[in-house]
Motif scaffolding. Structure first.
Motif, PDB file in Angstrom:
ATOM      1  N   MET A  43     -12.476 -66.199  18.385  1.00  0.00           N
ATOM      2  CA  MET A  43     -13.445 -66.041  17.360  1.00  0.00           C
ATOM      3  C   MET A  43     -13.684 -64.445  17.259  1.00  0.00           C
ATOM      4  O   MET A  43     -13.696 -63.811  16.380  1.00  0.00           O
ATOM      5  CB  MET A  43     -14.642 -66.738  17.215  1.00  0.00           C
ATOM      6  N   LEU A  44     -14.220 -64.162  18.480  1.00  0.00           N
ATOM      7  CA  LEU A  44     -14.487 -62.482  18.628  1.00  0.00           C
ATOM      8  C   LEU A  44     -13.281 -61.775  18.363  1.00  0.00           C
ATOM      9  O   LEU A  44     -13.124 -60.598  17.797  1.00  0.00           O
ATOM     10  CB  LEU A  44     -15.044 -62.170  20.158  1.00  0.00           C
ATOM     11  N   VAL A  45     -12.285 -61.974  18.873  1.00  0.00           N
ATOM     12  CA  VAL A  45     -10.869 -61.289  18.812  1.00  0.00           C
ATOM     13  C   VAL A  45     -10.450 -61.212  17.090  1.00  0.00           C
ATOM     14  O   VAL A  45     -10.185 -60.082  16.786  1.00  0.00           O
ATOM     15  CB  VAL A  45      -9.634 -61.867  19.326  1.00  0.00           C
ATOM     16  N   ALA A  46     -10.496 -62.272  16.583  1.00  0.00           N
ATOM     17  CA  ALA A  46     -10.357 -62.375  15.134  1.00  0.00           C
ATOM     18  C   ALA A  46     -11.318 -61.428  14.548  1.00  0.00           C
ATOM     19  O   ALA A  46     -10.784 -60.421  13.421  1.00  0.00           O
ATOM     20  CB  ALA A  46     -10.497 -63.850  14.679  1.00  0.00           C
ATOM     21  N   PHE A  47     -12.635 -61.511  14.749  1.00  0.00           N
ATOM     22  CA  PHE A  47     -13.411 -60.648  14.254  1.00  0.00           C
ATOM     23  C   PHE A  47     -13.361 -59.264  14.359  1.00  0.00           C
ATOM     24  O   PHE A  47     -13.247 -58.417  13.211  1.00  0.00           O
ATOM     25  CB  PHE A  47     -15.066 -61.064  14.593  1.00  0.00           C
ATOM     26  N   VAL A  48     -12.846 -58.832  15.540  1.00  0.00           N
ATOM     27  CA  VAL A  48     -12.407 -57.369  15.974  1.00  0.00           C
ATOM     28  C   VAL A  48     -11.198 -56.962  14.985  1.00  0.00           C
ATOM     29  O   VAL A  48     -11.308 -55.805  14.313  1.00  0.00           O
ATOM     30  CB  VAL A  48     -12.423 -57.083  17.291  1.00  0.00           C
ATOM     31  N   ILE A  49     -10.462 -57.804  14.853  1.00  0.00           N
ATOM     32  CA  ILE A  49      -8.982 -57.409  13.951  1.00  0.00           C
ATOM     33  C   ILE A  49      -9.510 -57.330  12.760  1.00  0.00           C
ATOM     34  O   ILE A  49      -9.105 -56.559  11.934  1.00  0.00           O
ATOM     35  CB  ILE A  49      -8.055 -58.378  14.457  1.00  0.00           C
ATOM     36  N   VAL A  50     -10.454 -58.287  12.103  1.00  0.00           N
ATOM     37  CA  VAL A  50     -10.640 -57.950  10.608  1.00  0.00           C
ATOM     38  C   VAL A  50     -11.621 -56.817  10.612  1.00  0.00           C
ATOM     39  O   VAL A  50     -11.121 -56.267   9.560  1.00  0.00           O
ATOM     40  CB  VAL A  50     -11.465 -59.450  10.250  1.00  0.00           C
ATOM     41  N   ALA A  51     -12.332 -56.523  11.398  1.00  0.00           N
ATOM     42  CA  ALA A  51     -13.161 -55.414  11.292  1.00  0.00           C
ATOM     43  C   ALA A  51     -12.369 -54.122  11.149  1.00  0.00           C
ATOM     44  O   ALA A  51     -12.507 -53.117  10.484  1.00  0.00           O
ATOM     45  CB  ALA A  51     -14.401 -55.305  12.109  1.00  0.00           C
ATOM     46  N   LEU A  52     -11.575 -53.683  12.439  1.00  0.00           N
ATOM     47  CA  LEU A  52     -10.848 -52.594  12.301  1.00  0.00           C
ATOM     48  C   LEU A  52      -9.869 -52.518  11.174  1.00  0.00           C
ATOM     49  O   LEU A  52      -9.513 -51.285  10.822  1.00  0.00           O
ATOM     50  CB  LEU A  52      -9.899 -52.786  13.759  1.00  0.00           C
ATOM     51  N   SER A  53      -9.343 -53.662  10.891  1.00  0.00           N
ATOM     52  CA  SER A  53      -8.170 -53.733   9.877  1.00  0.00           C
ATOM     53  C   SER A  53      -8.970 -53.371   8.466  1.00  0.00           C
ATOM     54  O   SER A  53      -8.566 -52.382   7.410  1.00  0.00           O
ATOM     55  CB  SER A  53      -7.475 -54.800   9.461  1.00  0.00           C
ATOM     56  N   SER A  54     -10.027 -53.641   8.217  1.00  0.00           N
ATOM     57  CA  SER A  54     -10.895 -53.410   7.037  1.00  0.00           C
ATOM     58  C   SER A  54     -11.483 -51.859   7.285  1.00  0.00           C
ATOM     59  O   SER A  54     -11.197 -51.187   6.131  1.00  0.00           O
ATOM     60  CB  SER A  54     -12.130 -54.111   6.725  1.00  0.00           C
TER      61      SER A  54
END
Length: 91
Positions: free
Chosen positions: A1-12
Motif C-alpha cells: 500500500m505504501l508503494v502504491a501511495f508513493v507512486i501516486v503521490a510522485l506521479s501527481s
C-alpha cells in the motif's frame, strides 16, 4: 500500500508541476510529426495511465486493509472505556 501511495503521490506532483494539462504538445503542420510533452522520457499520457492504475490499486488495497481491521473497529469502544472491561482483546 505504501508503494502504491508513493507512486501516486510522485506521479501527481510530476503531472501538476512538470506536465500540466492543456499544454498537450503540438503537431508540425508540414510533416505531421507529433511532439508530446515528456518528463524523464515518458509522455504525459503514460504518466496519467500510471497515476490512474496505481490509484485504483491503492483504493483496492485500502478496502482490503479496512476489511481486515473490522475486529479492531468493533472493539475500539471497549478499549477506550477502561472502567467497563479490563481487556481490549478480541474474543
Amino acid at each position: 500500500m505504501l508503494v502504491a501511495f508513493v507512486i501516486v503521490a510522485l506521479s501527481s506532483l510530476i503531472l501538476f508541476f512538470f506536465l500540466p494539462s492543456g499544454g498537450g504538445g503540438w503537431v508540425h503542420a508540414g510533416t505531421g510529426v507529433i511532439n508530446l510533452k515528456t518528463f524523464l522520457g515518458i509522455a504525459r499520457g503514460d504518466w496519467v495511465d500510471l497515476h490512474n492504475i496505481t490509484g485504483v490499486i491503492f483504493i483496492v488495497l485500502m478496502a482490503v486493509h479496512t476489511l481486515l481491521h473490522i475486529p479492531y473497529f468493533r472493539n475500539i469502544r471497549r478499549c477506550l472505556m477502561p472502567g467497563k472491561n479490563d481487556t481490549c482483546e478480541t474474543e
